[in-house]
Design an enzyme around this catalytic site. Structure first.
Site, PDB file in Angstrom:
ATOM      1  CG  HIS A 174       8.711  68.207 -38.702  1.00  0.00           C
ATOM      2  ND1 HIS A 174       8.321  68.848 -39.857  1.00  0.00           N
ATOM      3  CD2 HIS A 174       7.702  67.371 -38.380  1.00  0.00           C
ATOM      4  CE1 HIS A 174       7.111  68.430 -40.204  1.00  0.00           C
ATOM      5  NE2 HIS A 174       6.716  67.515 -39.328  1.00  0.00           N
ATOM      6  CB  SER A 294      40.727  69.992 -35.570  1.00  0.00           C
ATOM      7  OG  SER A 294      41.236  71.299 -35.674  1.00  0.00           O
ATOM      8  CE  LYS A 300      35.576  69.698 -34.066  1.00  0.00           C
ATOM      9  NZ  LYS A 300      35.710  70.600 -35.210  1.00  0.00           N
ATOM     10  CD  GLU A 307      32.071  65.832 -41.241  1.00  0.00           C
ATOM     11  OE1 GLU A 307      32.022  67.047 -41.426  1.00  0.00           O
ATOM     12  OE2 GLU A 307      32.990  65.273 -40.614  1.00  0.00           O
TER      13      GLU A 307
END
Ligand code: ARG
Length: 477
Positions: A174, A294, A300, A307
């Site tokens: 979970h 970024s 970043k 992804e």
């Protein structure tokens, strides 16, 4: 590594169309331009050209051997096709929209190169046979390239698992910290999933290894052709039923299914690395060469590749669905719907190869924050260990579970970690806990205490590594 060959296609503009397609004999008018555009597959099937030509060479030789054309004619065709293949592979072949598809283009060019003899090549075969053959050959190669690339990923997982047997992180259920596990155990879990993917890829390759040549559109031919000769020349099995040979795309579905499942596995691995590399988790850092920044936030460092791995699963599943839906309800025999089989297939193959080209090095070059991982693997993630300790000493597991649950609650109230609990609190939770060896309340003690086979204990992980090493060695070739 054998890769499906991509043709550097130069598509000529519309103004240079020829006005008579190869099937134009019974037509009074040439095709409307918009229809011609819709009907053409040349813009995407050019990448099948090398397969198409190899199939034609096998067919021409067979026609010669069976006396359907003369030996000299067969030799001329084989020579001409060799020259066309050379043009394709060097990128000098000029494709035109009027060619409609790759089969027409190759035949057109063969005629330019070899003259009238080219008109005999199509004896006893159809474009339906050709396109099915080309696709079989493509799938056979693609399945092999992807298996190779996947093996490289498995090698990388194995290497990191072998190198970092010292690291422990929480296993999750979970997405809540559950129990400490060895990082190696975790990585080897992905290894097992890829091992199954490999089996599916091998099966897809096997399914593709059947030649549809000899179907002659659908029902066979009066010419004394020999499908086993063409199949043999291509290292394939011959067709059994000419109608099935041009109708079925099961081998393409097999590959798309294998890639969809592989995509799902990759997406799960990707998701984990997205979380592991977040500041919240802070378990791992990607090498700069596999991260991106970024345009506005200077701090970043994003895990884009992972992804994309997560994201591409969507199209891999979609491509399988697309072909299943195209095939559903199609009558036997070739229908133009089947032209829609190629783009999803190419897309899935390219997507997976793109991912697998970066994944092995991304895994090898990442670094881990062992302290942070171990700290997350301690605390309440050790609670099951206490319950098991009690159960091993005759306390019914449910009673042990309740006692440790109450202890966890007590620690929460006090704002302390489970390892920092006092002897008094331990004994108060259950008298048998008075004998608890404190090393059990550490991530190392917990993993070392696992006894069952396939568990995360260092001994079991050693055994898993041994099996993985053997598998990789066996598949080395
Ligand atoms: N371009 C077609 C395809 O991709 C080739 C087969 C054409 N056959 C035919 N009977 N029109 O499927």
């Amino acid at each position: 590594m054998t890769r499906p060959i991509r043709c550097s296609s130069k598509l000529q503009p519309m103004s240079e169309r020829e006005k008579s397609p190869l099937w134009g004999g019974r037509f009074g008018a040439s095709p409307a331009e918009a229809f011609e555009d819709l009907n053409a597959s040349i813009s995407f099937d050019v990448r099948l050209a090398p397969y198409d030509i190899r199939g034609s060479i096998a067919h021409a030789r067979m026609l010669g051997e069976k006396g359907i054309i003369s030996t000299e004619e067969a030799e001329e065709l084989v020579r001409g096709l060799g020259a066309v293949l050379e043009e394709v592979e060097s990128g000098r072949f000029t494709w035109t929209l009027a060619d409609e598809d790759v089969h027409t283009a190759v035949e057109r060019r063969l005629r330019e190169v070899s003259g009238e003899v080219a008109l005999k090549l199509h004896t006893g075969r159809s474009r339906n046979d050709q396109v099915a053959l080309d696709l079989h050959l493509f799938v056979r190669d693609a399945a092999a390239s992807i298996s190779d690339a996947l093996l490289e990923t498995m090698r990388a997982l194995f290497e990191v698992a072998e190198r970092r047997q010292d690291l422990i992180l929480p296993g999750y259920t979970h997405l809540q910290r559950a129990q400490p596990i060895l990082l190696s155990h975790h990585l080897l879990a992905h290894f097992r999933a890829f091992e199954r993917d490999l089996t599916r890829l091998y099966a897809a390759r096997e399914a593709a290894n059947v030649s549809p040549l000899g179907a002659a559109a659908l029902g066979g031919t009066p010419h004394p052709i020999d499908p086993s000769l063409t199949a043999g020349a291509l290292g394939m099995q011959p067709l059994v039923n000419s109608l099935d040979a041009v109708s079925e795309r099961d081998f393409a579905l097999d590959l798309l299914y294998a890639l969809a499942v592989l995509g799902v596995h990759l997406s799960r691995l990707g998701e984990e690395w997205v979380t592991w590399t977040s500041s919240e988790f802070g378990f791992a850092t990607l090498d700069d060469s596999y991260s991106s920044g970024s345009s506005i936030m200077p701090q970043k460092k994003n895990p884009d590749a992972y992804e994309l791995m997560r994201g591409k699963a969507g199209r891999l599943i979609g491509n399988l669905n697309a072909l299943l839906i195209t095939l559903k309800g199609l009558p036997l025999g070739y229908s133009k719907d089947l032209q829609e089989d190629k783009e999803p297939l190419f897309d899935s193959v390219d997507s997976v190869l793109g991912i697998l080209a970066v994944l092995p090095e991304m895994l090898r070059t990442a670094s881990f924050d062992g302290e942070r991982m171990a700290r997350a693997a301690g605390g309440f993630a050790l609670a099951t260990e206490l319950a098991d300790f009690l159960a091993a000493r005759g306390v019914p597991f449910r009673e042990a579970h309740r006692a440790v649950g109450q202890l966890v609650r007590r620690c929460e109230e006090k704002g302390i970690r489970l390892e920092d609990v006092s002897d008094e609190d331990l004994t108060a939770a259950h008298p048998t806990l008075a004998n608890l060896p404190r090393e059990l309340l550490t991530p190392e003690g917990s993993v070392a205490n696992k006894k069952s086979s396939g568990s995360t204990s260092p001994g079991s992980v050693e055994e898993q590594l041994r099996q993985a090493r053997e598998l990789l060695r066996g598949l080395q070739g």
